[in-house]
Enzyme design. Structure first.
Site, PDB file in Angstrom:
ATOM      1  N   HIS A  90       0.853  -1.195   0.000  1.00 51.56           N
ATOM      2  CA  HIS A  90       0.000   0.000   0.000  1.00 51.56           C
ATOM      3  C   HIS A  90       0.885   1.240   0.000  1.00 51.56           C
ATOM      4  O   HIS A  90       1.965   1.255   0.597  1.00 51.56           O
ATOM      5  CB  HIS A  90      -0.988   0.012   1.166  1.00 51.56           C
ATOM      6  CG  HIS A  90      -0.376   0.037   2.535  1.00 51.56           C
ATOM      7  ND1 HIS A  90       0.008   1.211   3.162  1.00 51.56           N
ATOM      8  CD2 HIS A  90      -0.091  -0.956   3.407  1.00 51.56           C
ATOM      9  CE1 HIS A  90       0.502   0.927   4.357  1.00 51.56           C
ATOM     10  NE2 HIS A  90       0.455  -0.379   4.537  1.00 51.56           N
ATOM     11  N   ASP A  92      -0.438   4.371   0.788  1.00 50.19           N
ATOM     12  CA  ASP A  92      -0.878   5.349   1.778  1.00 50.19           C
ATOM     13  C   ASP A  92      -0.109   5.139   3.075  1.00 50.19           C
ATOM     14  O   ASP A  92       0.410   4.045   3.332  1.00 50.19           O
ATOM     15  CB  ASP A  92      -2.379   5.262   2.009  1.00 50.19           C
ATOM     16  CG  ASP A  92      -2.791   4.001   2.752  1.00 50.19           C
ATOM     17  OD1 ASP A  92      -2.488   2.906   2.246  1.00 50.19           O
ATOM     18  OD2 ASP A  92      -3.410   4.100   3.837  1.00 50.19           O
ATOM     19  N   ASP A 123       6.551   1.036   5.953  1.00 53.10           N
ATOM     20  CA  ASP A 123       5.114   0.728   5.970  1.00 53.10           C
ATOM     21  C   ASP A 123       4.352   1.731   5.130  1.00 53.10           C
ATOM     22  O   ASP A 123       3.899   2.751   5.641  1.00 53.10           O
ATOM     23  CB  ASP A 123       4.624   0.742   7.414  1.00 53.10           C
ATOM     24  CG  ASP A 123       3.159   0.391   7.564  1.00 53.10           C
ATOM     25  OD1 ASP A 123       2.634  -0.320   6.690  1.00 53.10           O
ATOM     26  OD2 ASP A 123       2.537   0.822   8.552  1.00 53.10           O
ATOM     27  N   GLU A 156      -5.145   1.618   3.129  1.00 53.84           N
ATOM     28  CA  GLU A 156      -5.008   0.531   4.103  1.00 53.84           C
ATOM     29  C   GLU A 156      -4.951   1.054   5.526  1.00 53.84           C
ATOM     30  O   GLU A 156      -5.548   0.480   6.446  1.00 53.84           O
ATOM     31  CB  GLU A 156      -3.757  -0.298   3.789  1.00 53.84           C
ATOM     32  CG  GLU A 156      -3.654  -1.604   4.563  1.00 53.84           C
ATOM     33  CD  GLU A 156      -3.012  -1.453   5.936  1.00 53.84           C
ATOM     34  OE1 GLU A 156      -3.179  -2.373   6.772  1.00 53.84           O
ATOM     35  OE2 GLU A 156      -2.346  -0.426   6.168  1.00 53.84           O
ATOM     36  N   GLU A 157      -4.225   2.150   5.726  1.00 54.33           N
ATOM     37  CA  GLU A 157      -4.044   2.663   7.082  1.00 54.33           C
ATOM     38  C   GLU A 157      -5.333   3.220   7.679  1.00 54.33           C
ATOM     39  O   GLU A 157      -5.464   3.317   8.898  1.00 54.33           O
ATOM     40  CB  GLU A 157      -2.962   3.756   7.095  1.00 54.33           C
ATOM     41  CG  GLU A 157      -1.574   3.301   6.662  1.00 54.33           C
ATOM     42  CD  GLU A 157      -0.912   2.358   7.652  1.00 54.33           C
ATOM     43  OE1 GLU A 157      -1.559   1.951   8.640  1.00 54.33           O
ATOM     44  OE2 GLU A 157       0.262   2.010   7.444  1.00 54.33           O
ATOM     45  N   HIS A 423       4.355   3.666  12.236  1.00 55.32           N
ATOM     46  CA  HIS A 423       3.275   4.437  12.857  1.00 55.32           C
ATOM     47  C   HIS A 423       3.788   5.424  13.915  1.00 55.32           C
ATOM     48  O   HIS A 423       3.006   6.213  14.435  1.00 55.32           O
ATOM     49  CB  HIS A 423       2.206   3.540  13.500  1.00 55.32           C
ATOM     50  CG  HIS A 423       1.432   2.718  12.522  1.00 55.32           C
ATOM     51  ND1 HIS A 423       0.173   2.227  12.793  1.00 55.32           N
ATOM     52  CD2 HIS A 423       1.729   2.282  11.269  1.00 55.32           C
ATOM     53  CE1 HIS A 423      -0.272   1.530  11.744  1.00 55.32           C
ATOM     54  NE2 HIS A 423       0.666   1.559  10.821  1.00 55.32           N
TER      55      HIS A 423
END
Length: 451
Positions: A90, A92, A123, A156-157, A423
């Protein structure tokens, strides 16, 4: 890494990979368009589409998914009769949080102490680059022996389910014999790991109202019901004294039988402050991979700076519940909502709203694809045997793919090992992990084609 043509090619391509990752990281592609311009996500999607076209992919398309974001699709045909492998990542990313807390700018890829720092570096923009590296290495060494489909998700996030709904509406699009989800990570740097299970996720927004409007705390405090205090009591009710998740009707005694996670290593990975204890009971692996876990993600209430002496009339919070394989996320969400409503004190008015969810996932680790990956990782990580671990995070698409294509073999690998701090501020990727995993993926595709 033992010398082989694929490994040598990947090593030679690493400078190009770094430059491309820098371009991709520069897009502020957070799929929360109240905070970040939608144009930034669109530019990132265009970049991925252009990269696929440059590699010879056909039918490259920007898919407008039902949640208002775009996923990028392309297909690279293999030899006649070849198996089909779907590669997922992903583009995003999570918001950067407090940009002033970053050592270097979050949307500027920066090398420091042997790692590359930037939001999405691991990520999962790094996952996009990993797939490109693997395919380029194969093309330079005899060609890609399977048909490859690539899907790069754009939300996705956010957990808003756009790609899952799109896939359900177009069930033939992502059909494959095997799926490589490039969005997890090794248990630690240098230890090749496939993720055998994922926890599901439920997001619930809870609002408590007690008064028609805020009141002076000196004049009314002590008798007027305080909505913020009520909310705090509600949120406290979802944890036992030791920090274990306790939601009425939700089982929380699961056990993890795979790779162990020593307490000391977890404390170091999580950067737990000296003297602060871990929460919950059972092993760390039990708590992370086999049991539900609730987290309060945010609270709407007055900030400390500028606060007035008032009894609050309203307050709300966003609550996340992670659920292990074997637990239905829909039912768990209903239990969470019922618990929050039942534990609201003083007759306060309470509203709960489920705003996102994804089911947990458990992989079939006995399948031929896993044997092909184990052989590939043994070459990419000499002297190391592939390990099986759980992952506390959620990738809702896994269950959608498993339901749409029950015969497909789904593997989860990626760049998000503990040092990556995904994150969080100062997210980074290890270039050595990017190199090794690209080699492993390329060799896997060869092994799987020959199997």
């Amino acid at each position: 890494m033992s010398s082989n043509p694929v490994a040598e090619t990947v090593a030679s391509l690493l400078p190009r990979a770094k430059a491309e990752l820098a371009e991709l990281v520069a897009f502020k592609s957070v799929a929360d368009f109240d905070q970040f311009p939608k144009s930034e996500s669109e530019k990132a999607a265009d970049w991925v589409a252009g990269a696929l076209r440059a590699e010879g992919f056909q039918d490259v398309a920007l898919l407008d998914t039902p949640d208002g974001t775009q996923s990028v699709y392309g297909c690279l045909p293999g030899p006649e009769g070849a198996k089909t492998v779907l590669l997922y990542a992903h583009y995003d990313v999570q918001p950067p949080l407090d940009e002033s807390a970053w050592t270097t700018p979050p949307f500027e890829l920066t090398e420091r102490d042997g790692r590359w720092y930037g939001r999405g570096a691991a990520d999962c923009k790094g996952g996009v680059i990993m797939h490109l590296l693997a395919l380029r290495a194969l093309r330079a060494n005899g060609g890609v022996p399977v048909t490859v489909k690539v899907i790069a998700e754009g939300s996705e996030e956010q957990g808003t389910g756009g790609l899952e709904r799109y896939a359900e509406q177009h069930p033939d699009l992502l059909a494959a014999d095997a799926v490589v989800i490039g969005d997890t990570g090794n248990f630690r740097v240098g230890l090749p790991t496939v993720t055998a299970s994922l926890r599901g996720m439920v997001l619930v927004r809870v609002q408590v109202d007690t008064l028609a409007g805020n009141l002076h705390s000196g004049q009314f405090g002590g008798a007027a019901p305080d909505a913020l205090a009520a909310l705090i009591r509600v949120l406290d009710s979802v944890r036992a004294a030791d920090g274990s998740t306790t939601i009425d009707g939700l089982a929380s005694e699961g056990r993890w039988d795979g790779l162990a996670y020593p307490d000391g290593q977890f404390r170091a990975d999580a950067k737990v402050l000296e003297g602060v204890g871990l929460i919950g009971e059972g092993t760390v692996a039990d708590r992370l991979w086999a049991r539900p876990a609730v987290t309060v993600l945010g609270i709407d209430c007055p900030p400390v700076v500028g606060a007035t002496p008032s009894v609050q009339a309203s307050a709300r919070a966003l609550v996340s519940l992670r659920v292990p394989p074997g637990v239905d996320a829909v039912e768990a969400g209903k239990l969470l909502q019922a618990h929050l409503e039942a534990h609201t004190p003083w007759g306060a008015r309470v509203q709960t709203e489920r705003i996102g969810q994804g089911q947990p996932f458990r992989a079939d680790t006995e399948s031929p694809a896993y044997r092909a990956m184990a052989d590939a990782m043994a070459v990419a990580y000499p002297g190391q045997e592939m390990q099986y671990a759980g992952q506390g995070g959620s990738i809702p698409l896994c269950n959608t793919l498993a339901q749409l294509y029950p015969e497909a073999e789904i593997l989860l690998i990626g760049l998000s090992e503990p040092e990556a701090q995904i994150h969080a501020v100062n997210e980074s990727v290890s270039p050595e992990e990017l190199e090794r995993l690209a080699v492993a993926e390329a060799l896997f595709l060869g092994n799987y084609a020959a199997g």
